[in-house]
Design an enzyme around this catalytic site. Structure first.
Site, PDB file in Angstrom:
ATOM      1  CD  GLU A   7       8.119  10.375  -0.211  1.00  0.00           C
ATOM      2  OE1 GLU A   7       7.680   9.969   0.934  1.00  0.00           O
ATOM      3  OE2 GLU A   7       9.150  11.227   0.308  1.00  0.00           O
ATOM      4  CG  ASN A  16      12.752  12.373   3.737  1.00  0.00           C
ATOM      5  OD1 ASN A  16      13.263  11.381   4.180  1.00  0.00           O
ATOM      6  ND2 ASN A  16      13.136  13.389   2.927  1.00  0.00           N
ATOM      7  CG  HIS A  72      12.368  12.154  -2.349  1.00  0.00           C
ATOM      8  ND1 HIS A  72      11.620  12.335  -1.203  1.00  0.00           N
ATOM      9  CD2 HIS A  72      13.478  12.537  -2.452  1.00  0.00           C
ATOM     10  CE1 HIS A  72      13.197  12.276  -0.490  1.00  0.00           C
ATOM     11  NE2 HIS A  72      13.906  12.822  -0.825  1.00  0.00           N
ATOM     12  CB  SER A  97      15.563  15.908   0.352  1.00  0.00           C
ATOM     13  OG  SER A  97      16.287  15.267  -0.116  1.00  0.00           O
TER      14      SER A  97
END
Ligand code: NAD
Length: 290
Positions: free
Chosen positions: A156, A195, A144, A123
């Site tokens: 991602e 994120n 991701h 992450s």
């Protein structure tokens, strides 16, 4: 190499993310091996597969033959060598600790065939902090997935400066074959794309809790009913794991030296009590009562 050469996928880590990523790969037609150092996690992952697939058949989402075929395409082992030796694409989803990931990638570089792409589902750790332990930097990138990986469509694909266009293209094509929606993140920025946005929300939600402006429940309600989010930030943290939020805060502090990045007191309290969210039965909310 192109996407047609990707037949065998190895997923390292059978936790929250790894067990679902590997099952999803198997459902979408890839021969998949899921590996973990914990036999217990592997058992849990395998029993999840054995209850999930019949459940999909019961719900009419999958035929019995499709479920059987998916089951035959996935296996579990604690032997990394056995898991990665024939892989064309590896997705690492082990715990969020840089030193551990570097060790895993150094091992994978020795075990996996030279053409194999080595991706991390991290992450927060960009692949350029890992790629230098391998002799295939151009084939090491961030891929991701989002939690729960069987459900969330977004992936991602992060192209750091060392990642080749071919690796990026194959990874985007892989996402298409996995029936995911991929976005090409062209630079290694902290938090990648989504994120980076969500972390601002988490951070503000936690500050408001620390300042006793509102309760966990009310902050969540505001985001759901005022901003139309499918769930509030605290509910989402319970799903993704408070241990992950804690570790990310620490990693972020180590990287920037900014004390504001450190995990906030309420989060630390839950962390030290082992209250990591849904997976432990308690986090911001208590799931043992439901
Ligand atoms: N939880 C989320 O919502 C989420 C979302 C996207 C990405 N991620 C990332 O995915 C990765 C995994 O997160 P998670 O939530 O699944 O963690 P988790 O703690 O649920 O699972 C991690 C697994 O890694 C295993 N492990 C530890 N050392 C290992 C090793 N050397 N080799 C193989 N397995 C090893 C552990 O036994 C555990 O089963 C992290 O990098 C995290 O940043 C997590």
């Amino acid at each position: 190499m192109n996407i047609d050469d990707v037949k065998n996928i190895c997923v390292v880590g059978a936790g929250n993310m790894g067990h679902q990523i590997s099952l999803h790969c198997a459902i979408k037609g890839f021969n998949t091996v899921c590996t973990d150092i914990s036999e217990d996690q592997l058992k849990k992952a395998e029993s999840f597969v054995d209850s999930y697939l019949p459940g999909r058949v019961k719900k009419g989402k999958m035929t019995e033959d499709e479920a059987k075929a998916a089951r035959s395409r996935i296996r579990f082992t604690s032997d990394l060598k056995d898991a990665a030796k024939d892989s064309d694409y590896v997705i690492e989803a082990a715990i969020e600790v840089l030193a551990l990931k570097r060790k895993v990638f150094a091992d994978l570089d020795k075990i996996a065939p030279p053409h194999a792409i080595l991706a991390t589902n991290s992450s927060a750790i960009v692949s350029s902090r890992i790629a230098d332990v391998t002799n295939r930097k151009d084939k090491v990138l961030n891929l991701h997935f989002f939690n729960p990986a069987l459900v969330m469509k977004l992936v991602e694909v992060v192209q750091g400066p060392h990642v080749s266009d071919e690796t990026t293209k194959i990874s985007m094509d892989l996402c298409r074959r996995l029936d995911k929606v991929s976005v090409h993140v062209k630079k290694e920025v902290k938090g990648f794309l989504l994120n980076r946005i969500l972390l601002r929300i988490f951070e503000e939600a936690e500050w408001m809790l620390e300042m006793d402006v509102a309760s966990v429940e009310d902050i969540d309600k505001a985001c759901v009913f005022g901003a139309g989010h499918p769930m509030g930030p605290f509910t989402l943290m319970d799903l993704t794991g408070l241990d992950l939020a804690y570790t990310m805060g620490l990693e972020s502090f180590r990287e920037t030296g900014d004390p504001a990045q450190l995990p906030k007191p309420h989060l630390v309290e839950h962390f030290v009590k082992g209250e990591f969210g849904q997976k432990t039965g308690k986090g911001w909310y208590d799931y043992t009562k439901k």
